[in-house]
Design an enzyme around this catalytic site. Sequence first.
Site, PDB file in Angstrom:
ATOM      1  N   HIS A  78       0.847  -1.208   0.000  1.00 17.37           N
ATOM      2  CA  HIS A  78       0.000   0.000   0.000  1.00 17.37           C
ATOM      3  C   HIS A  78       0.875   1.247   0.000  1.00 17.37           C
ATOM      4  CE1 HIS A  78       0.502   0.985   4.376  1.00 17.37           C
ATOM      5  NE2 HIS A  78       0.630  -0.321   4.502  1.00 17.37           N
ATOM      6  N   ASP A  80      -0.404   4.389   0.902  1.00 17.73           N
ATOM      7  CA  ASP A  80      -0.848   5.396   1.861  1.00 17.73           C
ATOM      8  C   ASP A  80      -0.078   5.261   3.164  1.00 17.73           C
ATOM      9  OD1 ASP A  80      -2.287   2.937   2.301  1.00 17.73           O
ATOM     10  OD2 ASP A  80      -3.584   4.018   3.705  1.00 17.73           O
ATOM     11  N   ASP A 111       6.593   1.571   6.359  1.00 17.90           N
ATOM     12  CA  ASP A 111       5.187   1.163   6.276  1.00 17.90           C
ATOM     13  C   ASP A 111       4.453   2.060   5.281  1.00 17.90           C
ATOM     14  OD1 ASP A 111       2.738  -0.028   6.824  1.00 17.90           O
ATOM     15  OD2 ASP A 111       2.395   1.140   8.641  1.00 17.90           O
ATOM     16  N   GLU A 142      -5.050   1.421   3.019  1.00 16.58           N
ATOM     17  CA  GLU A 142      -4.885   0.364   4.017  1.00 16.58           C
ATOM     18  C   GLU A 142      -4.908   0.900   5.434  1.00 16.58           C
ATOM     19  OE1 GLU A 142      -2.883  -2.335   6.809  1.00 16.58           O
ATOM     20  OE2 GLU A 142      -2.217  -0.332   6.194  1.00 16.58           O
ATOM     21  N   GLU A 143      -4.331   2.073   5.644  1.00 12.05           N
ATOM     22  CA  GLU A 143      -4.203   2.591   7.001  1.00 12.05           C
ATOM     23  C   GLU A 143      -5.543   2.979   7.626  1.00 12.05           C
ATOM     24  OE1 GLU A 143      -1.684   2.191   8.609  1.00 12.05           O
ATOM     25  OE2 GLU A 143       0.117   2.352   7.364  1.00 12.05           O
ATOM     26  N   HIS A 407       4.481   4.138  12.363  1.00 13.86           N
ATOM     27  CA  HIS A 407       3.427   4.918  13.019  1.00 13.86           C
ATOM     28  C   HIS A 407       3.979   5.793  14.146  1.00 13.86           C
ATOM     29  CE1 HIS A 407      -0.250   2.302  11.636  1.00 13.86           C
ATOM     30  NE2 HIS A 407       0.709   2.375  10.715  1.00 13.86           N
TER      31      HIS A 407
END
Length: 438
Positions: A78, A80, A111, A142-143, A407
Amino acid sequence: MAHVGLDLKQDLAELIAIPSISPAPLGPLHDAFERVKALFAGAGVQDLRALELPDTAPVLVGEIPPPPGAPTVLLYSHYDVVPAGDEALWTSPPFEPVERDGAIYGRGSADSKANIVAHAGALQAWDGRPPVGIKLVIEGQEEVGGGALTTYPPTAPELFAADAMLIGDMGSVRPGVPTLTVALRGMAMVTVEVRTLDGAKHSGQFGGAAPDALLAVLRALASLHDEHGDVAVEGLRRDEWNGESYSDDEFRALAEVRDGMPLIGTGGLGSRVWSGPAITVTGIDVPSVENALNAVSPYARATINLRVHPEQDAVQAQAALVHHLRAVRPFGIELEVSAGATGNGFAAGTGGPAYAAARAAMVKAWGIEPVSAAGGGSIPLVNALAAAAPHAEILLVGATDGYANIHAPDERVLIDELERAVGFEAAFFGELAERARG
């Protein structure tokens, strides 16, 4: 081991520089989509196009037809990212990629933009003509749950049909240790609330007899764990974890546990964070200390996040938690308990040719045998892909590692781990094709 040259570093830097935060205005997401599309066009993927779904960022799909008799591999990741958070906590600006101390820093570096680059780099290693067929699925939401994509694959199984899937959204349990993530916990949300009075009442005049809504909710929340910190809700599955795990010291460092604080729960660490339930109070409506009044609370509410054993149905687990909370009746008070969103976990079958190929390819890339680990979180699309291609072997892999700060501030990907991820994927294509011929 494949070499991550200047071109792939530049590709990753250009992706990191796009603030493709979801949910957000679609401009940066579209910019990231177009950059990823160009990257895979240069890696030999054909028929690249946007899969447009309602209220969902564009999904990049494409393919390389398989040689006669060869298997097909679906590559997922992904583009995003999550927001940067407090930028003052970053050593360098989050969307200005910086290379230092053998790593590339920036939001989304690990990520999961490094995994996109790893997919492309592996295809480039075969000059765009790998010995297996390729299907590409790179999403941009996805997030925040995946949008309409999370239910789409079973409705169009031909688009996702494959013999194996490389889910590029994971990585090594620690740097230098090749890791196959073979299980993911599921998730369920529950809200508990109660109103006991029509309004707040003076604690001196009414406290001690007037039913305090906050005390009732706190008592119910306290019943969810025993005195050791183990989940005390009947009907939630927990098994011991027999694969690789973090040591207590590693976990303390990763979780930033303060000195003197104990870890909660008993048994193996893997069973507490991967193959057993976890209950977290993620929000609670209470009077703040700064604005406190000497009053009995008339209303209280809390939101609870339940993490579920990879092989337990999330709705079943949620029902067990709801039943527990409804049965508590603190001080005889009936609580209002409502069920929220759920998502099933994932447990891989690891005995097929793709897993054998992956283990051999990891030895080639890292030089040591891989370990098996699990994930406490979830990847929304995995179960939908499994439903669309029920016979496909699903491998959760990637270029990141347990210390990558995903994150969090100063997210980074180690360049040598990215090199190994590229080398692994390239070798995996060859190993899988060889097993199909044999």
